[in-house]
Design a protein around this motif. Sequence first.
Motif, mmCIF file in Angstrom:
data_model
loop_
_atom_site.group_PDB
_atom_site.id
_atom_site.type_symbol
_atom_site.label_atom_id
_atom_site.label_comp_id
_atom_site.label_asym_id
_atom_site.label_seq_id
_atom_site.Cartn_x
_atom_site.Cartn_y
_atom_site.Cartn_z
ATOM 1 N N SER A 35 45.817 -20.359 81.721
ATOM 2 C CA SER A 35 44.972 -19.441 82.476
ATOM 3 C C SER A 35 43.504 -19.824 82.282
ATOM 4 O O SER A 35 43.134 -20.413 81.267
ATOM 5 N N SER A 36 42.680 -19.478 83.259
ATOM 6 C CA SER A 36 41.240 -19.677 83.095
ATOM 7 C C SER A 36 40.589 -18.439 82.484
ATOM 8 O O SER A 36 39.383 -18.418 82.268
ATOM 9 N N LEU A 37 41.379 -17.428 82.198
ATOM 10 C CA LEU A 37 40.869 -16.206 81.587
ATOM 11 C C LEU A 37 40.914 -16.303 80.066
ATOM 12 O O LEU A 37 41.572 -17.177 79.507
ATOM 13 N N TRP A 38 40.234 -15.387 79.414
ATOM 14 C CA TRP A 38 40.154 -15.399 77.955
ATOM 15 C C TRP A 38 40.119 -13.969 77.436
ATOM 16 O O TRP A 38 39.810 -13.028 78.162
ATOM 17 N N ASP A 39 40.458 -13.823 76.161
ATOM 18 C CA ASP A 39 40.369 -12.529 75.480
ATOM 19 C C ASP A 39 39.059 -12.478 74.713
ATOM 20 O O ASP A 39 38.682 -13.441 74.037
ATOM 21 N N LYS A 40 38.386 -11.359 74.811
ATOM 22 C CA LYS A 40 37.104 -11.143 74.143
ATOM 23 C C LYS A 40 37.380 -10.472 72.802
ATOM 24 O O LYS A 40 37.719 -9.297 72.754
ATOM 25 N N LEU A 41 37.239 -11.225 71.726
ATOM 26 C CA LEU A 41 37.677 -10.757 70.414
ATOM 27 C C LEU A 41 36.631 -9.950 69.645
ATOM 28 O O LEU A 41 36.936 -9.430 68.580
ATOM 29 N N LEU A 42 35.427 -9.835 70.185
ATOM 30 C CA LEU A 42 34.382 -9.062 69.495
ATOM 31 C C LEU A 42 34.048 -7.777 70.250
ATOM 32 O O LEU A 42 32.944 -7.242 70.142
ATOM 33 N N LYS A 43 35.013 -7.256 70.988
ATOM 34 C CA LYS A 43 34.829 -5.992 71.709
ATOM 35 C C LYS A 43 34.548 -4.869 70.718
ATOM 36 O O LYS A 43 35.011 -4.902 69.580
ATOM 37 N N GLY A 44 33.813 -3.869 71.189
ATOM 38 C CA GLY A 44 33.503 -2.715 70.353
ATOM 39 C C GLY A 44 32.182 -2.860 69.609
ATOM 40 O O GLY A 44 31.757 -1.936 68.920
#
Length: 195
Positions: A114-123
């Motif tokens: 996928s060209s999408l990603w998870d944002k791990l520093l949310k919050g």
Amino acid sequence: MKSKIVVINGHPDSQSFCTALSEAYAEGASASVNRVETRTIDLSKLDFELNLKYGYRQRTELEKDLIEAQKLISWADHLVFVYPTWWGAMPAILKGFVDRVFLPGFAFKYRENSSLWDKLLKGKSAHLIVTMDTPSWYNRWIYRRAGHNVMKRNILQFCGITPVRVTEIGPVKPSSPELRAKWLNKVKALGSKLA
């Protein structure tokens, strides 16, 4: 519940005005009547290789100071970056810090196929306190705030950190001691308000 703030001084010179601004912000946050814990990361005092030598092709082991920086960033609710604008952007030491610390698996994670990603520093939220010698109007209308946009959108928001506020301080070079004292008080007040 306590607010947890990490102030990151991104100037390579420990005697810089950015150092004084970082200290003023931390002092204001610590003196706040609200419950707050403040930690600092002073890049001028860290020992680390600036370059991500192999990109993401091969892992570059993190130095002790960068492992500690990742722990503090994970711990924090709010990140404050204080740095100068040089050649329209952040200094090399701060860019190197970002390259080495905001890694896949820590700050973001690409999704498989996928060209999408998870944002791990949310919050988390952030505030950029940026010194400049360029007048603010010129930075806005001629340069289109290019350096601010890279830090705000391409780095922090890419990793899920939002909102990201920006405070410009300058022009610093021709400023008087009285004006610098006002700026220090302004930044100290910003620290106490957020906290």
